[in-house]
Design a protein around this motif. Structure first.
Motif, PDB file in Angstrom:
ATOM      1  N   GLN A 163      11.312   4.349   5.904  1.00  0.00           N
ATOM      2  CA  GLN A 163      12.572   3.761   5.453  1.00  0.00           C
ATOM      3  C   GLN A 163      12.715   2.300   5.857  1.00  0.00           C
ATOM      4  N   SER A 164      12.207   1.961   7.040  1.00  0.00           N
ATOM      5  CA  SER A 164      12.440   0.620   7.586  1.00  0.00           C
ATOM      6  C   SER A 164      11.183  -0.235   7.697  1.00  0.00           C
ATOM      7  N   MET A 165      10.053   0.265   7.207  1.00  0.00           N
ATOM      8  CA  MET A 165       8.800  -0.486   7.286  1.00  0.00           C
ATOM      9  C   MET A 165       8.087  -0.494   5.936  1.00  0.00           C
ATOM     10  N   ILE A 166       7.194  -1.484   5.753  1.00  0.00           N
ATOM     11  CA  ILE A 166       6.385  -1.584   4.536  1.00  0.00           C
ATOM     12  C   ILE A 166       4.926  -1.692   4.962  1.00  0.00           C
ATOM     13  N   CYS A 167       4.063  -0.914   4.330  1.00  0.00           N
ATOM     14  CA  CYS A 167       2.625  -0.903   4.605  1.00  0.00           C
ATOM     15  C   CYS A 167       1.948  -1.867   3.617  1.00  0.00           C
ATOM     16  N   VAL A 168       1.252  -2.882   4.138  1.00  0.00           N
ATOM     17  CA  VAL A 168       0.757  -3.965   3.281  1.00  0.00           C
ATOM     18  C   VAL A 168      -0.675  -4.360   3.627  1.00  0.00           C
ATOM     19  N   GLY A 169      -1.499  -4.619   2.603  1.00  0.00           N
ATOM     20  CA  GLY A 169      -2.832  -5.173   2.785  1.00  0.00           C
ATOM     21  C   GLY A 169      -3.921  -4.119   2.777  1.00  0.00           C
ATOM     22  N   ASP A 170      -5.054  -4.422   2.103  1.00  0.00           N
ATOM     23  CA  ASP A 170      -6.170  -3.480   2.069  1.00  0.00           C
ATOM     24  C   ASP A 170      -7.459  -4.203   2.433  1.00  0.00           C
ATOM     25  N   GLU A 171      -8.399  -3.460   2.986  1.00  0.00           N
ATOM     26  CA  GLU A 171      -9.622  -4.056   3.503  1.00  0.00           C
ATOM     27  C   GLU A 171     -10.513  -4.636   2.415  1.00  0.00           C
ATOM     28  N   TYR A 172     -10.338  -4.202   1.186  1.00  0.00           N
ATOM     29  CA  TYR A 172     -11.204  -4.682   0.113  1.00  0.00           C
ATOM     30  C   TYR A 172     -10.895  -6.125  -0.275  1.00  0.00           C
ATOM     31  N   SER A 173      -9.676  -6.575  -0.029  1.00  0.00           N
ATOM     32  CA  SER A 173      -9.294  -7.925  -0.422  1.00  0.00           C
ATOM     33  C   SER A 173      -9.774  -8.981   0.568  1.00  0.00           C
ATOM     34  N   LYS A 174     -10.101  -8.544   1.822  1.00  0.00           N
ATOM     35  CA  LYS A 174     -10.547  -9.469   2.872  1.00  0.00           C
ATOM     36  C   LYS A 174      -9.507 -10.545   3.162  1.00  0.00           C
ATOM     37  N   LYS A 175      -8.252 -10.213   2.979  1.00  0.00           N
ATOM     38  CA  LYS A 175      -7.166 -11.142   3.259  1.00  0.00           C
ATOM     39  C   LYS A 175      -6.215 -10.469   4.238  1.00  0.00           C
ATOM     40  N   ALA A 176      -5.651 -11.261   5.159  1.00  0.00           N
ATOM     41  CA  ALA A 176      -4.788 -10.657   6.176  1.00  0.00           C
ATOM     42  C   ALA A 176      -3.918 -11.703   6.843  1.00  0.00           C
ATOM     43  N   GLN A 195       0.816  -1.214   0.000  1.00  0.00           N
ATOM     44  CA  GLN A 195       0.000   0.000   0.000  1.00  0.00           C
ATOM     45  C   GLN A 195       0.852   1.267   0.000  1.00  0.00           C
ATOM     46  N   ASN A 196       0.196   2.380  -0.305  1.00  0.00           N
ATOM     47  CA  ASN A 196       0.844   3.681  -0.196  1.00  0.00           C
ATOM     48  C   ASN A 196       1.188   3.919   1.275  1.00  0.00           C
ATOM     49  N   GLU A 197       2.405   4.337   1.537  1.00  0.00           N
ATOM     50  CA  GLU A 197       2.875   4.497   2.911  1.00  0.00           C
ATOM     51  C   GLU A 197       2.059   5.503   3.722  1.00  0.00           C
ATOM     52  N   LYS A 198       1.405   6.436   3.048  1.00  0.00           N
ATOM     53  CA  LYS A 198       0.626   7.451   3.756  1.00  0.00           C
ATOM     54  C   LYS A 198      -0.493   6.836   4.584  1.00  0.00           C
ATOM     55  N   ILE A 199      -0.981   5.658   4.151  1.00  0.00           N
ATOM     56  CA  ILE A 199      -2.053   4.996   4.893  1.00  0.00           C
ATOM     57  C   ILE A 199      -1.569   4.624   6.288  1.00  0.00           C
ATOM     58  N   CYS A 200      -0.399   3.997   6.376  1.00  0.00           N
ATOM     59  CA  CYS A 200       0.145   3.599   7.679  1.00  0.00           C
ATOM     60  C   CYS A 200       0.650   4.800   8.469  1.00  0.00           C
ATOM     61  N   GLN A 201       1.176   5.796   7.788  1.00  0.00           N
ATOM     62  CA  GLN A 201       1.637   7.000   8.473  1.00  0.00           C
ATOM     63  C   GLN A 201       0.473   7.716   9.144  1.00  0.00           C
ATOM     64  N   HIS A 202      -0.693   7.664   8.499  1.00  0.00           N
ATOM     65  CA  HIS A 202      -1.887   8.295   9.060  1.00  0.00           C
ATOM     66  C   HIS A 202      -2.360   7.555  10.314  1.00  0.00           C
ATOM     67  N   LEU A 203      -2.152   6.240  10.360  1.00  0.00           N
ATOM     68  CA  LEU A 203      -2.622   5.431  11.473  1.00  0.00           C
ATOM     69  C   LEU A 203      -1.699   5.499  12.686  1.00  0.00           C
ATOM     70  N   SER A 204      -0.412   5.746  12.451  1.00  0.00           N
ATOM     71  CA  SER A 204       0.527   5.763  13.574  1.00  0.00           C
ATOM     72  C   SER A 204       1.735   6.646  13.283  1.00  0.00           C
ATOM     73  N   HIS A 205       2.108   7.457  14.258  1.00  0.00           N
ATOM     74  CA  HIS A 205       3.302   8.289  14.107  1.00  0.00           C
ATOM     75  C   HIS A 205       4.571   7.457  14.230  1.00  0.00           C
ATOM     76  N   ASN A 206       4.425   6.202  14.663  1.00  0.00           N
ATOM     77  CA  ASN A 206       5.590   5.319  14.790  1.00  0.00           C
ATOM     78  C   ASN A 206       5.990   4.674  13.467  1.00  0.00           C
ATOM     79  N   TYR A 207       5.153   4.836  12.443  1.00  0.00           N
ATOM     80  CA  TYR A 207       5.490   4.222  11.157  1.00  0.00           C
ATOM     81  C   TYR A 207       6.702   4.930  10.554  1.00  0.00           C
ATOM     82  N   GLN A 208       7.709   4.140  10.190  1.00  0.00           N
ATOM     83  CA  GLN A 208       8.936   4.682   9.601  1.00  0.00           C
ATOM     84  C   GLN A 208       9.088   4.155   8.174  1.00  0.00           C
TER      85      GLN A 208
END
Length: 263
Positions: free
Chosen positions: A188-201, A173-186
């Motif tokens: 450079q060292s993290m990847i934001c993955v998975g979307d609610e539309y796929s119903k997979k996790a 996913q676009n990193e802005k999604i995870c950045q919006h959810l938590s200020h701890n998202y970095q």
């Protein structure tokens, strides 16, 4: 596949919750993911489980929070498994005596959530046990990439479990999604993955498993967010590539005659 435990503002794929959960996934062909490792972690009377993956005959990568425990920790790595409850002839079990957690790892925000385990004796490479390559420092997987995550255990958020390896397909996913959810998202060292539309996790206990894109391990299952299955956060392996290679060099030096760990 990976369901995450709720933990304050973030939830971790806590290892003691089970061997992993692939939601919306499928059972893989037996031994078709020969790099997968299953970690049995014993602390006192408690037993926890995590995923991991072989990157060299003597080294397995996983998530640091799997081994971030007080007291004496005993770790057994199982390679070559499909049905983790069975004593398959393909399985190789090794008691791990040494591992290295990243020096800047922090459970607060799960920063630098990566650990390297040393296998001694080395894994026997065959059709059921093989290592997987990982990216160089400047090799980043971008938003929109379709990747896969494998693991054992829960197949729904109601606790249904399976003992055979399952897999789910997830999109970066676009990193802005995870950045919006938590200020701890970095980024450079993290990847934001998975979307609610796929119903997979991913969920309980799949921590430490690899995010595989184009036949390379680009991420490590790390954590998710409170009251949400989507998205999940993975440790970005390419960022840690120099550190990983330095630890692998140290492992090799320890095998030289006369070194403290060569006996």
């Amino acid at each position: 596949m990976l369901l995450l435990l709720l933990l304050t503002s973030a939830f971790v794929l806590l290892p003691w919750a089970g061997a992993g959960r692939i939601i919306g996934g499928w059972e893989v062909k037996a031994h078709s993911r020969p790099y997968m490792a299953y970690l049995k972690i014993q602390t006192g009377s408690q037993t926890a489980y995590c995923g991991g993956f072989l990157i060299r005959p003597d080294a397995v990568l996983s998530a640091a929070h799997c081994l971030d425990k007080k007291g004496t920790v005993r770790v057994t790595v199982i390679l070559g498994a499909h049905n983790i409850t069975g004593r398959e002839q393909s399985q190789q079990r090794t008691r791990v005596g040494q591992w290295v957690i990243h020096p800047k790892y922090s459970r607060a925000g799960f920063k630098n959530d990566i650990v390297l385990l040393k296998l001694k004796p080395r894994a026997r490479i065959n059709e059921n046990v093989k290592f997987i390559s990982f990216p160089r420092r400047n090799d980043r997987v971008g938003a929109g990439a379709e990747c896969r995550v494998s693991g054992w255990g829960w197949t729904s958020d109601t606790g249904n479990r399976t003992n055979v390896m399952r897999e789910v397909k997830l999109k970066v996913q676009n990193e802005k999604i995870c950045q919006h959810l938590s200020h701890n998202y970095q980024h450079q060292s993290m990847i934001c993955v998975g979307d609610e539309y796929s119903k997979k996790a991913i969920y309980h206990g799949d921590s430490g498993g690899p995010l595989v894109c184009n036949k390379k391990a680009y991420g490590i299952v790390s954590h998710g967010y409170k009251r949400r299955l989507f998205p999940e956060v993975f440790t970005r392996i390419s960022y840690f590539e120099p550190w990983i290679r330095e630890q692998l060099r140290r492992f090799a030096l320890q095998e030289l005659p006369g070194s403290p760990s060569s006996d």
